[in-house]
Design a protein around this motif. Structure first.
Motif, mmCIF file in Angstrom:
data_model
loop_
_atom_site.group_PDB
_atom_site.id
_atom_site.type_symbol
_atom_site.label_atom_id
_atom_site.label_comp_id
_atom_site.label_asym_id
_atom_site.label_seq_id
_atom_site.Cartn_x
_atom_site.Cartn_y
_atom_site.Cartn_z
ATOM 1 N N ASP B 417 -3.964 -4.232 -0.575
ATOM 2 C CA ASP B 417 -3.606 -2.640 -0.635
ATOM 3 C C ASP B 417 -4.444 -2.167 0.583
ATOM 4 O O ASP B 417 -3.592 -1.106 1.084
ATOM 5 C CB ASP B 417 -4.462 -2.281 -1.973
ATOM 6 C CG ASP B 417 -3.737 -2.551 -3.310
ATOM 7 O OD1 ASP B 417 -2.418 -2.818 -2.888
ATOM 8 O OD2 ASP B 417 -4.152 -2.584 -4.392
ATOM 9 N N MET B 418 -5.559 -2.452 0.948
ATOM 10 C CA MET B 418 -6.130 -1.856 2.117
ATOM 11 C C MET B 418 -5.177 -1.916 3.526
ATOM 12 O O MET B 418 -5.080 -0.777 4.072
ATOM 13 C CB MET B 418 -7.188 -2.338 2.394
ATOM 14 C CG MET B 418 -8.660 -2.034 2.099
ATOM 15 S SD MET B 418 -10.132 -2.678 2.389
ATOM 16 C CE MET B 418 -10.469 -1.828 3.871
ATOM 17 N N GLN B 419 -4.340 -2.906 3.576
ATOM 18 C CA GLN B 419 -3.804 -3.215 4.773
ATOM 19 C C GLN B 419 -2.361 -2.270 4.481
ATOM 20 O O GLN B 419 -1.942 -1.623 5.404
ATOM 21 C CB GLN B 419 -3.103 -4.708 4.920
ATOM 22 C CG GLN B 419 -4.456 -5.582 5.023
ATOM 23 C CD GLN B 419 -4.016 -6.868 4.830
ATOM 24 O OE1 GLN B 419 -3.041 -7.504 5.322
ATOM 25 N NE2 GLN B 419 -5.105 -7.796 4.351
ATOM 26 N N ARG B 420 -1.681 -2.473 3.308
ATOM 27 C CA ARG B 420 -0.553 -1.620 3.292
ATOM 28 C C ARG B 420 -0.944 -0.100 3.464
ATOM 29 O O ARG B 420 -0.224 0.570 3.986
ATOM 30 C CB ARG B 420 -0.020 -1.612 1.528
ATOM 31 C CG ARG B 420 1.444 -1.589 1.593
ATOM 32 C CD ARG B 420 1.856 -2.050 0.322
ATOM 33 N NE ARG B 420 1.566 -3.522 -0.224
ATOM 34 C CZ ARG B 420 0.990 -3.758 -1.301
ATOM 35 N NH1 ARG B 420 0.841 -3.145 -2.363
ATOM 36 N NH2 ARG B 420 0.678 -5.213 -1.609
ATOM 37 N N TYR B 421 -1.929 0.421 2.886
ATOM 38 C CA TYR B 421 -2.451 1.587 3.197
ATOM 39 C C TYR B 421 -2.642 2.164 4.736
ATOM 40 O O TYR B 421 -1.931 3.161 5.239
ATOM 41 C CB TYR B 421 -3.643 2.245 2.538
ATOM 42 C CG TYR B 421 -4.175 3.583 2.762
ATOM 43 C CD1 TYR B 421 -3.557 4.616 2.175
ATOM 44 C CD2 TYR B 421 -5.288 3.954 3.422
ATOM 45 C CE1 TYR B 421 -3.786 5.897 2.163
ATOM 46 C CE2 TYR B 421 -5.660 5.068 3.609
ATOM 47 C CZ TYR B 421 -5.126 6.061 3.137
ATOM 48 O OH TYR B 421 -5.415 7.353 3.312
ATOM 49 N N ARG B 422 -3.109 1.172 5.294
ATOM 50 C CA ARG B 422 -3.621 1.186 6.874
ATOM 51 C C ARG B 422 -2.256 1.196 7.658
ATOM 52 O O ARG B 422 -2.259 1.964 8.581
ATOM 53 C CB ARG B 422 -4.368 0.211 7.211
ATOM 54 C CG ARG B 422 -4.942 0.357 8.924
ATOM 55 C CD ARG B 422 -6.175 -0.550 9.145
ATOM 56 N NE ARG B 422 -5.630 -1.969 8.801
ATOM 57 C CZ ARG B 422 -6.592 -2.798 8.153
ATOM 58 N NH1 ARG B 422 -7.719 -2.212 7.565
ATOM 59 N NH2 ARG B 422 -6.199 -3.969 8.061
ATOM 60 N N TYR B 423 -1.073 0.348 7.230
ATOM 61 C CA TYR B 423 -0.258 0.271 8.036
ATOM 62 C C TYR B 423 0.919 0.958 7.589
ATOM 63 O O TYR B 423 2.120 0.753 8.032
ATOM 64 C CB TYR B 423 0.246 -1.494 8.275
ATOM 65 C CG TYR B 423 -1.012 -2.130 8.836
ATOM 66 C CD1 TYR B 423 -1.716 -1.587 9.846
ATOM 67 C CD2 TYR B 423 -1.286 -3.400 8.202
ATOM 68 C CE1 TYR B 423 -2.552 -2.621 10.323
ATOM 69 C CE2 TYR B 423 -2.290 -4.111 8.585
ATOM 70 C CZ TYR B 423 -3.027 -3.647 9.644
ATOM 71 O OH TYR B 423 -4.150 -4.485 10.280
ATOM 72 N N LYS B 424 0.746 1.986 6.735
ATOM 73 C CA LYS B 424 1.931 2.453 6.300
ATOM 74 C C LYS B 424 2.827 3.236 7.188
ATOM 75 O O LYS B 424 4.037 3.311 7.198
ATOM 76 C CB LYS B 424 1.654 3.524 4.932
ATOM 77 C CG LYS B 424 0.951 4.746 5.330
ATOM 78 C CD LYS B 424 0.313 5.625 4.241
ATOM 79 C CE LYS B 424 -0.619 6.703 4.644
ATOM 80 N NZ LYS B 424 -1.484 7.149 4.043
ATOM 81 N N LEU B 425 2.254 3.802 8.298
ATOM 82 C CA LEU B 425 3.076 4.348 9.310
ATOM 83 C C LEU B 425 3.713 3.219 10.432
ATOM 84 O O LEU B 425 4.463 3.716 11.183
ATOM 85 C CB LEU B 425 2.441 5.309 10.146
ATOM 86 C CG LEU B 425 1.888 6.520 9.286
ATOM 87 C CD1 LEU B 425 0.899 7.409 10.026
ATOM 88 C CD2 LEU B 425 2.926 7.347 8.577
ATOM 89 N N ASP B 426 3.201 2.063 10.254
ATOM 90 C CA ASP B 426 3.534 1.074 11.464
ATOM 91 C C ASP B 426 4.424 0.115 11.010
ATOM 92 O O ASP B 426 5.158 -0.540 11.794
ATOM 93 C CB ASP B 426 2.221 0.162 11.827
ATOM 94 C CG ASP B 426 1.064 0.950 12.377
ATOM 95 O OD1 ASP B 426 1.390 1.759 13.384
ATOM 96 O OD2 ASP B 426 0.102 1.192 11.824
ATOM 97 N N GLY B 427 5.095 0.370 9.651
ATOM 98 C CA GLY B 427 6.220 -0.657 9.257
ATOM 99 C C GLY B 427 5.846 -1.872 8.869
ATOM 100 O O GLY B 427 6.979 -2.679 9.131
ATOM 101 N N ILE B 428 4.563 -2.246 9.001
ATOM 102 C CA ILE B 428 4.256 -3.629 8.601
ATOM 103 C C ILE B 428 3.368 -3.575 7.003
ATOM 104 O O ILE B 428 2.885 -2.463 6.834
ATOM 105 C CB ILE B 428 3.754 -4.412 9.784
ATOM 106 C CG1 ILE B 428 2.250 -3.876 9.990
ATOM 107 C CG2 ILE B 428 4.312 -4.594 10.867
ATOM 108 C CD1 ILE B 428 1.242 -4.637 10.945
ATOM 109 N N LEU B 429 3.387 -4.897 6.614
ATOM 110 C CA LEU B 429 2.361 -4.888 5.349
ATOM 111 C C LEU B 429 1.181 -5.560 5.609
ATOM 112 O O LEU B 429 0.399 -5.147 4.791
ATOM 113 C CB LEU B 429 3.657 -5.512 4.303
ATOM 114 C CG LEU B 429 4.634 -4.865 3.806
ATOM 115 C CD1 LEU B 429 5.522 -5.665 2.980
ATOM 116 C CD2 LEU B 429 4.313 -3.535 3.237
ATOM 117 N N SER B 430 1.234 -6.604 6.367
ATOM 118 C CA SER B 430 -0.050 -7.466 6.676
ATOM 119 C C SER B 430 -0.560 -7.799 7.601
ATOM 120 O O SER B 430 0.217 -7.413 8.705
ATOM 121 C CB SER B 430 -0.085 -8.761 5.581
ATOM 122 O OG SER B 430 0.928 -9.459 6.305
#
Lengths: 305, 503
Positions: B417-430
């Motif tokens: 979840d932390m990663q998804r939140y952090r990368y939400k603008l970068d188009g990646i998930l993990s």
């Protein structure tokens, strides 16, 4: 390489190794490093290039013990047992002689150039009967073996396969009337084929360095090993010295645990010290970077000696 | 007399509406199918002829031409049988009225008129909905699979007679309602609690699962590498409905669906080491998904990695980076997704016992050659490399109950979840997908950490390619620790997971 001069020793030269004079050849010897070492009491340690873990351990042990007794270790700079024998001697403050099967400008195998330099830096010598530009030829290696055995008072064979270069050296030793020593190994092992045959031919089976020393002539010209930079035999005092460098309780716990077990798996460290595996992992890496512990193959860790 | 009904053809995961046209005219009696059919479609004329006859209807002795439009698209498979039969029956006016605009026919017909199940029913249904189709008539064995999707009226049929009666309003077939409502399938027969000891590997796999990192397990025979790899899916986060659908679609095309209509567990594929490059990435005249696509959103486990054919391993390099595979063959060039986690296992040396209590019989040269079987670029794509220690038999019994998969999964979910939140603008998930640019942005090291990194490289002789791998893994470890920055202990632990890079 330029720091060391190549010295040519003719047979008439007073520094020409005494023990080699009984051989017909070579008439001339090329030496780099300290040529006086050639006349010190020495023993050859030789073995298979395709060594087993057991062989390597034995090479290390015997080379260390014999070095500590003041003997110079002679070997052939080949991979496998030879390399271990040279390194173990140097690590324990001794001097070692490498006999090449090629010229000085074509060191073989190339990966041992580092070792070659180390031998020279630590006051050892490298010997070749070929002129410096002689190329690496397969046929030259068996012939150089007579010099390996010729320089030494006796030859210790760690492991030797069927029809191996090691067996050739051992046979030369017998021809030269010097003692051959063999360490035991199981009969079925392919690396013990040569050693067992040598014992049958009159080689001496040995289990420790004492067995070797009693068979050698009285040592008159030994090299007293310099004190190595780091001690080998860790004592309780040394543990305390290590612990003094550390700055947190978990590290101390881990080091003490590794020290007590000599060699221990990371999972057991975690269990015995009751520290979570993630902290053990990061602390171990910290200790490894500081050079206090080293990782062996697998997950085993031990104190860096 | 001309009639037209609709069917669907699949090209990879994409579906196309096909118009099946039948024209009956006077002339020498014959049945001809045109429109780039493959052999299985051409054979349909015999099946259709017999099926109509054996269902008790007349098959006119006229010249019949079937056209599959668009004629430029290659079509294959037996799923057109029902549409062809229906079009003939409509042309013969045995079937009175068909709402052709809104109905799709799928199914294979046997000589006695029975309708057999087909491959790819789910993706066909999904495509039908996309094209605005309202009704779909398909074999009743496929109904459960198709019933997963909503927004389309599914009419399951058993034989041709039923179809005719249904279309003529003589028989009412109820719209199929899926009664197996989607429930998260949390029941696993495997659990990490069954693994005794091996805490360091469990930790490494937890990190791998949290960041989507590929992982290599190195260990002696019988140390439990396979056992632990098999349990990895149990700690991966639950699948979303869309992910489940995507997996099911791929498996449906490959004809690999089992009893469950919807795959709710992450796939775990472990191809044998004799696998060919083609079966690994997919292939065939019309390319079918290979192992890497079948492990989409799941785990691809390669046991005994160095035993694999070198060419088979090297084909993985592209897909591991692109997360999809495009296969070009005679009939089509298709793209399948393949977002899988690669877990590989290997022995430390040819005899398998290097570094264990048993005596290793290998020379250093043999060990070097064995490890060199793996190419640098492939190892480069594996973030975590750990040694598995062999477990003493006497110690197996002494271990207290270990953590369950559920407990580990909770932490994994938080980190994801932390990663998804952090990368939400970068188009990646993990974290595993971080590009060099993003690493610079998100994996910032403070002065102390940089010092550690420098020392580690000097001391351990790490290769340059290890650098970004270590940063990615350190990022995941700090996510697991709920920390915004990479701290010293995170970095140190990450370096520990680069066994093969050390000198």
């Amino acid at each position: 390489m330029e720091r060391y001069k190549i010295v040519q020793l003719e047979k008439e030269n007073k520094f020409y190794p005494q023990r080699l004079k009984i051989l017909k050849t070579p008439p001339k010897l090329y030496v780099i490093g300290d040529y006086k070492v050639l006349n010190n009491d020495s023993i050859a340690i030789i073995g298979s290039r395709n060594s087993s873990e057991y062989g390597r351990n034995m090479a290390k042990k015997f080379s260390k013990e014999l070095t500590q007794k003041g003997l110079v270790i002679v070997s052939g700079l080949a991979v496998g047992i030879d390399t271990i024998a040279h390194y173990s001697c140097i690590e324990n403050g001794g001097k070692t002689i490498a006999v090449l099967g090629s010229g000085f400008n074509n060191i073989y195998p190339e990966e041992n150039i580092e070792l070659y330099n180390l031998i020279l830096e630590t006051g050892g010598a490298v010997v070749s009967e070929y002129n410096p530009d002689e190329e690496v030829k397969k046929s030259n290696f068996p012939t150089r073996n007579r010099i390996v055995s010729g320089l030494a008072l006796g030859t210790l064979v760690i492991e030797a396969g069927y029809r191996s270069g090691t067996s050739i050296t051992a046979n030369r030793t017998i021809e030269q009337g010097k003692p051959v020593f063999c360490i035991p190994n199981s009969i079925g092992n392919k690396n013990s084929y040569g050693t067992i045959n040598l014992v049958l031919k009159g080689g001496n089976l040995v289990k420790n360095s004492e067995n070797i020393l009693v068979k050698l002539p009285k040592l008159t010209n030994i090299v007293i090993p310099s004190t190595p930079k780091k001690g080998n035999i860790k004592t309780q005092i040394e543990l305390q010295q290590i612990v003094r460098q550390l700055n947190n309780a978990e590290q101390i716990k881990i080091v003490t645990c590794i020290y007590n077990h000599k060699e221990i798996d990371v999972n057991y460290i975690s269990k015995i010290c009751e520290i979570s595996i993630k902290n053990v992992n990061s602390e171990l890496m910290n200790l490894e970077i500081q050079g206090i512990v080293i990782q062996k193959s697998g997950n085993k860790f031990m104190i860096n000696t | 007399m001309l009639a037209k009904v609709k069917s669907i053809a699949l090209q990879g995961l994409e579906g196309f509406l096909i118009d099946v046209e039948a024209d009956i005219s006077s002339g020498i009696p014959s049945l001809e199918i045109v429109g780039l059919p493959d052999i299985s479609i051409r054979e349909a004329k015999e099946r259709v002829k017999s099926a109509i006859k054996n269902s008790g209807y007349e098959f006119l002795s006229r010249k019949i031409i079937i056209n599959l439009a668009p004629a430029s698209l290659r079509k294959e498979g037996s799923s057109f049988d029902l549409a062809i039969a229906t079009s003939i029956l409509v042309a013969q006016e045995i079937i009175k009225k068909v709402d052709i605009q809104n109905t799709v026919f799928l199914g294979e017909i046997s000589l006695n008129g029975d309708i057999h199940p087909i491959h790819g029913a789910l993706p066909m249904c999904i495509e039908a909905i996309k094209k605005g189709i309202k009704n779909i008539i398909l074999p009743y064995q496929n109904a459960e699979e198709a019933g997963i999707v909503k927004g389309i009226c599914i009419i399951p049929v058993k034989n041709l007679k039923e179809v005719i009666k249904y279309l003529n309003n003589e028989l009412d077939i109820p719209n199929y309602q899926s009664n197996t409502r989607r429930k998260a399938n949390n029941i696993n027969d495997l659990d990490f609690a069954e693994v005794k000891g091996q805490e360091n590997i469990k930790r490494a796999l937890e990190i791998a699962a949290s960041g989507g990192h590929n992982c290599l397990l190195i260990g002696t025979p019988g140390s439990g590498k396979t056992m632990m790899a098999k349990r990895l899916p149990t700690i991966l986060p639950d699948l979303s409905f869309e992910e489940s659908l995507q997996i099911t679609k791929i498996h449906s095309i490959a004809g690999k669906l089992e009893k469950d209509p919807l795959i709710t567990k992450r796939p775990f594929r472990s191809p044998h080491h004799t696998v060919t490059p083609k079966s690994l990435v997919g292939g065939g005249k019309t390319p079918r998904p290979g192992e890497i696509s079948l492990s989409h959103y799941g785990v691809l486990f390669l046991d005994e990695l160095p035993e694999f054919n070198k060419s088979a391993l090297e084909v993985l390099r592209g897909p591991l980076e692109d997360r999809k595979i495009t296969i070009s063959r005679v009939n089509a060039s298709l793209t399948y997704p393949c977002e899988f986690m690669l877990i590989a296992s290997m022995n430390p040396c040819p005899c398998g016992y290097y570094g264990s209590d048993k005596n290793c019989r290998c020379s250093p040269e043999m060990i070097r050659r064995y490890i060199n079987k793996l190419s640098g670029p492939l190892l480069d794509r594996i973030d975590i490399q750990v040694h598995v220690s062999s477990v003493d038999y006497s110690k197996i019994c002494n271990y207290e109950k270990a953590e369950t998969s559920c407990q580990i999964k909770k932490r994994v979910n938080i980190a994801r979840d932390m990663q998804r939140y952090r990368y939400k603008l970068d188009g990646i998930l993990s974290n595993s997908e971080l590009t060099p640019k993003l690493i610079e942005k998100y994996c910032v090291l403070d002065a102390q950490c940089q010092k550690i990194m420098e020392n580690a490289f000097k001391r351990l002789g790490l290769s340059v390619r290890a650098y970004s791998r270590i940063l990615k893994v350190a990022r995941t470890i700090s996510d697991l620790d709920n920390s915004n920055n990479i701290k010293q202990n995170h970095l140190l632990e990450a370096i520990q997971y680069r066994s093969l890079d050390k000198k």
